[in-house]
Design a protein around this motif. Sequence first.
Motif, PDB file in Angstrom:
ATOM      1  N   GLN A  79      32.601  43.635  50.061  1.00 31.68           N
ATOM      2  CA  GLN A  79      33.366  42.864  50.823  1.00 31.68           C
ATOM      3  C   GLN A  79      34.207  41.859  49.763  1.00 31.68           C
ATOM      4  N   MET A  80      33.375  41.495  48.534  1.00 32.31           N
ATOM      5  CA  MET A  80      34.186  40.945  47.558  1.00 32.31           C
ATOM      6  C   MET A  80      35.377  41.551  46.895  1.00 32.31           C
ATOM      7  N   ASN A  81      35.205  42.982  46.728  1.00 31.13           N
ATOM      8  CA  ASN A  81      36.507  43.755  46.243  1.00 31.13           C
ATOM      9  C   ASN A  81      37.591  43.342  47.250  1.00 31.13           C
ATOM     10  N   ARG A  82      37.219  43.288  48.569  1.00 31.82           N
ATOM     11  CA  ARG A  82      38.360  43.445  49.584  1.00 31.82           C
ATOM     12  C   ARG A  82      39.063  41.834  49.496  1.00 31.82           C
ATOM     13  N   ASP A  83      38.185  40.859  49.591  1.00 34.00           N
ATOM     14  CA  ASP A  83      38.576  39.569  49.777  1.00 34.00           C
ATOM     15  C   ASP A  83      39.036  39.136  48.316  1.00 34.00           C
ATOM     16  N   LEU A  84      38.680  39.508  47.311  1.00 38.14           N
ATOM     17  CA  LEU A  84      39.491  39.101  45.819  1.00 38.14           C
ATOM     18  C   LEU A  84      40.717  39.877  45.724  1.00 38.14           C
ATOM     19  N   GLY A  85      40.783  41.051  46.262  1.00 40.22           N
ATOM     20  CA  GLY A  85      42.191  41.732  46.466  1.00 40.22           C
ATOM     21  C   GLY A  85      43.176  41.278  47.282  1.00 40.22           C
ATOM     22  N   GLU A  86      42.694  40.589  48.485  1.00 37.01           N
ATOM     23  CA  GLU A  86      43.559  39.970  49.410  1.00 37.01           C
ATOM     24  C   GLU A  86      44.063  38.710  48.743  1.00 37.01           C
ATOM     25  N   VAL A  87      43.275  37.867  47.959  1.00 40.25           N
ATOM     26  CA  VAL A  87      43.703  36.664  47.466  1.00 40.25           C
ATOM     27  C   VAL A  87      44.925  36.807  46.381  1.00 40.25           C
ATOM     28  N   ILE A  88      44.457  37.804  45.728  1.00 41.13           N
ATOM     29  CA  ILE A  88      45.560  38.347  44.568  1.00 41.13           C
ATOM     30  C   ILE A  88      46.782  38.649  45.305  1.00 41.13           C
ATOM     31  N   LEU A  89      47.014  39.409  46.062  1.00 39.27           N
ATOM     32  CA  LEU A  89      48.121  40.026  46.866  1.00 39.27           C
ATOM     33  C   LEU A  89      49.098  38.818  47.497  1.00 39.27           C
ATOM     34  N   GLU A  90      48.118  37.880  48.149  1.00 38.65           N
ATOM     35  CA  GLU A  90      48.723  36.651  48.700  1.00 38.65           C
ATOM     36  C   GLU A  90      49.283  35.769  47.779  1.00 38.65           C
ATOM     37  N   ALA A  91      48.746  35.398  46.608  1.00 39.86           N
ATOM     38  CA  ALA A  91      49.163  34.623  45.472  1.00 39.86           C
ATOM     39  C   ALA A  91      50.380  35.479  44.778  1.00 39.86           C
ATOM     40  N   PHE A  92      50.611  36.698  44.684  1.00 35.52           N
ATOM     41  CA  PHE A  92      51.509  37.501  43.930  1.00 35.52           C
ATOM     42  C   PHE A  92      52.050  38.462  44.792  1.00 35.52           C
ATOM     43  N   PRO A  93      53.029  38.214  45.514  1.00 41.78           N
ATOM     44  CA  PRO A  93      53.190  39.438  46.371  1.00 41.78           C
ATOM     45  C   PRO A  93      53.830  40.905  45.645  1.00 41.78           C
ATOM     46  N   GLN A  94      54.422  40.374  44.434  1.00 45.02           N
ATOM     47  CA  GLN A  94      55.099  41.621  43.543  1.00 45.02           C
ATOM     48  C   GLN A  94      53.947  42.653  42.930  1.00 45.02           C
ATOM     49  N   ILE A  95      52.610  42.065  42.789  1.00 46.17           N
ATOM     50  CA  ILE A  95      51.485  42.866  42.430  1.00 46.17           C
ATOM     51  C   ILE A  95      51.055  44.090  43.617  1.00 46.17           C
ATOM     52  N   ARG A  96      50.807  45.039  43.087  1.00 44.64           N
ATOM     53  CA  ARG A  96      50.576  45.926  43.978  1.00 44.64           C
ATOM     54  C   ARG A  96      48.891  46.768  43.927  1.00 44.64           C
ATOM     55  N   VAL A  97      48.343  47.149  44.902  1.00 45.65           N
ATOM     56  CA  VAL A  97      47.171  47.788  44.772  1.00 45.65           C
ATOM     57  C   VAL A  97      47.314  49.523  44.523  1.00 45.65           C
ATOM     58  N   ASP A  98      46.583  49.871  43.575  1.00 42.21           N
ATOM     59  CA  ASP A  98      46.303  51.104  43.092  1.00 42.21           C
ATOM     60  C   ASP A  98      45.036  51.503  42.816  1.00 42.21           C
ATOM     61  N   VAL A  99      44.300  52.071  43.693  1.00 46.04           N
ATOM     62  CA  VAL A  99      42.929  52.299  43.590  1.00 46.04           C
ATOM     63  C   VAL A  99      42.468  53.728  42.738  1.00 46.04           C
ATOM     64  N   HIS A 100      43.426  54.473  42.504  1.00 42.21           N
ATOM     65  CA  HIS A 100      43.205  55.709  41.858  1.00 42.21           C
ATOM     66  C   HIS A 100      43.635  55.443  40.253  1.00 42.21           C
ATOM     67  N   HIS A 101      44.957  54.797  39.939  1.00 47.71           N
ATOM     68  CA  HIS A 101      45.411  54.925  38.472  1.00 47.71           C
ATOM     69  C   HIS A 101      46.142  53.259  38.324  1.00 47.71           C
ATOM     70  N   PRO A 102      45.057  52.153  38.354  1.00 45.97           N
ATOM     71  CA  PRO A 102      45.645  50.856  38.316  1.00 45.97           C
ATOM     72  C   PRO A 102      46.016  50.539  36.801  1.00 45.97           C
ATOM     73  N   ASP A 103      47.005  49.552  36.675  1.00 44.37           N
ATOM     74  CA  ASP A 103      47.441  49.124  35.512  1.00 44.37           C
ATOM     75  C   ASP A 103      46.465  48.370  34.973  1.00 44.37           C
ATOM     76  N   VAL A 104      45.630  47.297  35.981  1.00 44.97           N
ATOM     77  CA  VAL A 104      44.513  46.509  35.583  1.00 44.97           C
ATOM     78  C   VAL A 104      43.318  46.826  36.460  1.00 44.97           C
ATOM     79  N   LEU A 105      42.339  47.069  35.749  1.00 48.06           N
ATOM     80  CA  LEU A 105      40.996  46.896  36.280  1.00 48.06           C
ATOM     81  C   LEU A 105      40.330  45.690  36.289  1.00 48.06           C
ATOM     82  N   LEU A 106      40.349  45.050  37.471  1.00 48.65           N
ATOM     83  CA  LEU A 106      39.740  43.652  37.253  1.00 48.65           C
ATOM     84  C   LEU A 106      38.270  43.924  37.740  1.00 48.65           C
ATOM     85  N   ARG A 107      37.251  43.395  36.828  1.00 52.37           N
ATOM     86  CA  ARG A 107      35.919  43.473  36.838  1.00 52.37           C
ATOM     87  C   ARG A 107      35.186  42.250  37.163  1.00 52.37           C
ATOM     88  N   VAL A 108      34.427  42.157  38.023  1.00 54.11           N
ATOM     89  CA  VAL A 108      33.714  41.034  38.519  1.00 54.11           C
ATOM     90  C   VAL A 108      32.197  41.251  38.394  1.00 54.11           C
TER      91      VAL A 108
END
Length: 275
Positions: free
Chosen positions: A44-73
Amino acid sequence: EDKDYENLKKQVVEYMDQVYPDKNITFKVVTRRGDKQYPVSSEQMNRDLGEVILEAFPQIRVDVHHPDVLLRVEVRQKINLFSLAIPGPGGMPVGTNGKAMLLLSGGIDSPVAAYMMAKRGLSLACVHFASPPYTSERARMKVLTLAKKLTPYTGNLNVYVVPYTAAQEHIRDNAPEDLFTVLMRRSMMRITRVLCEKESADAIVTGESLAQVASQTLKAIACTDAAQSLPVLRPCIGMDKTEITDIARKIDTYETSILPYEDCCTVFTPRHPRL
């Protein structure tokens, strides 16, 4: 330190904004919840935190296979946010798997063997065979420098420098030339076995690699091992010189190892060693 979930979302947005000013990137959030009492699941945290990042920065995109940034919490006593992981050497704490005696020459291989066995939790002591006047004081100091360079990985090292000239000359004068190397190695093993008792060591470590030189054949290794009863560990046995050299460079022993000072293993080398 504040584990409030809404505050965490704000911290995640602030982190991404500060660390990645260029927002033309892809990302993925990976949460590890060491504190199982935290009221929100990892998924749930993965989904919620990904959602707030997308809302704050529309130009950022999700890539679950080969992301440029792997944000670890990581949720522990505190919550840690990071996106850069620097791998350590791995392995086990030195001393947790017993003690061994390392045959430390002045070459490239034996310091690498020491490093690899220390990674597996072995505590080490070292023995070096010196043959003055055939080997110089510089060769002895070179070996002590190598031992010093190993201590960040092995901890403190006792180094025994064994005067070996008389033994080598005796073998030279009383044995066939083609058996010189294997007889020398057998005598070194016997001496090392005595030092193992002094150091309470239960094994011997060498830097040998199968077929790397003419004296490191399977038969020669078996003949050498038969000279004493302790296990002989050879972590470099299946590696080629390039692989060993790469590790030597990584642990900063290579430049010292290639200094052109003779060690006793190159003294009286037979032209055609048997076995």
